[in-house]
Design a protein around this motif. Structure first.
Motif, PDB file in Angstrom:
ATOM      1  N   GLU A 147       0.826  -1.207   0.000  1.00 21.92           N
ATOM      2  CA  GLU A 147       0.000   0.000   0.000  1.00 21.92           C
ATOM      3  C   GLU A 147       0.863   1.261   0.000  1.00 21.92           C
ATOM      4  OE1 GLU A 147      -2.576  -0.592   3.366  1.00 21.92           O
ATOM      5  OE2 GLU A 147      -4.219  -1.307   2.072  1.00 21.92           O
ATOM      6  N   GLN A 160      -1.776  -2.942  -7.929  1.00 21.79           N
ATOM      7  CA  GLN A 160      -3.226  -3.069  -7.743  1.00 21.79           C
ATOM      8  C   GLN A 160      -3.687  -4.497  -7.977  1.00 21.79           C
ATOM      9  OE1 GLN A 160      -4.463   0.021 -10.484  1.00 21.79           O
ATOM     10  NE2 GLN A 160      -4.815   1.489  -8.835  1.00 21.79           N
ATOM     11  N   LEU A 189       2.320   1.618  -3.457  1.00 21.58           N
ATOM     12  CA  LEU A 189       1.270   2.034  -4.385  1.00 21.58           C
ATOM     13  C   LEU A 189       0.973   3.525  -4.244  1.00 21.58           C
ATOM     14  CD1 LEU A 189      -0.888   1.402  -6.477  1.00 21.58           C
ATOM     15  CD2 LEU A 189      -2.409   0.704  -4.606  1.00 21.58           C
TER      16      LEU A 189
END
Length: 278
Positions: A24, A98, A27
């Protein structure tokens, strides 16, 4: 002796899973880098712009095509190539992260849910200690009747209700990342995610009202959770659906269409044959 406070729910339900936290973070950072890139043409567009400018000058001004037009166009192509390649690299990285996230969350879901289950057990144990000390403090009047200790215990029960709200919210957030939303909605409505054996021993109407969102969770609901001995938190979607499947006692689907159980369908007998009429 000071009271032990319930462990607060994490800011993110995935904070306990390092792989998810790392992914995360990467990302988010990669998306920020991608958004920060200034607009830029592709190498082909940059090259074509040089050619188009030379042709336009020839057509409108009578200027000959520069002798170094090839070098100019190639230089524009190369100049745009690095910026364009960086954008492609960042877009590819975002897409890859993702696509990987569901796998990482599925792999780490049990860690999160096991922690939440332990927190729920601690809360219910504390509720039983409180009721053993002050009785069933179902409302403020009962708390006042129990004196100052009862009032303090009732206040604590209210805090624990809030903690259960957070745990259940986190629980469903994890399920939503790893299970089918339609199936989960049915399981939630029947209370399988909160209590065992809801088929063999139906839940009281006021408890169902809370489960179905018609009333907020309150102290009486918390006391029922502690008293019933049936409150639980399945540590993965498979355990949740297995509980529901066992309760339904309708077998396991063999057609691969759903991870949920199948309900029996009654098919009417065909009508008896009648003699032909000529």
């Amino acid at each position: 002796m000071p009271r032990r406070k319930a462990t607060p729910a994490p800011v993110s339900v995935w904070d306990a899973v390092p792989d998810v936290v790392q992914a995360e973070t990467l990302l988010k950072e990669t998306q920020e880098r991608l958004r920060a890139l200034p607009p830029s043409p592709s190498p082909e567009q940059a090259q074509q712009e040089v050619v188009d400018a030379a042709v336009t000058a020839m057509r409108t001004e009578g200027a000959p095509i520069p002798s170094d037009i090839g070098e100019r166009a190639a230089a524009a192509h190369v100049s745009a190539l690095a910026r364009y390649a960086e954008r492609i690299a960042l877009q590819t990285a975002v897409s890859s992260l993702q696509r990987r996230m569901p796998f990482l969350k599925s792999r780490g879901a049990k860690t999160v849910l096991t922690s939440l289950s332990a927190q729920l057990d601690e809360i219910l144990a504390e509720v039983r200690v409180i009721t053993g000390r002050s009785g069933r403090l179902v409302n403020g009047d009962a708390a006042l009747a129990a004196g100052d200790p009862g009032v303090a215990d009732y206040r604590r029960l209210g805090e624990l209700v809030g903690a259960v709200d957070e745990i259940r919210s986190a629980q469903r957030a994890v399920y939503s990342e790893t299970g089918d939303i339609g199936v989960l909605s049915t399981l939630y409505r029947e209370g399988h995610d909160q209590f065992r054996g809801v088929r063999s021993e139906p839940l009281p109407a006021d408890v169902l009202d809370v489960i179905r969102g018609q009333k907020p969770r309150g102290v009486p609901f918390l006391l029922f959770m502690a008293d019933s001995g049936r409150a639980w938190l399945p540590v993965d979607v498979e355990e949740l659906t297995e509980e529901a499947r066992d309760a339904e006692d309708a077998g396991v689907p063999d057609d691969g269409r759903s991870t949920y159980w199948q309900r029996a369908t009654t098919v009417a007998d065909p009508p008896a044959p009648r003699p032909d009429h000529f």
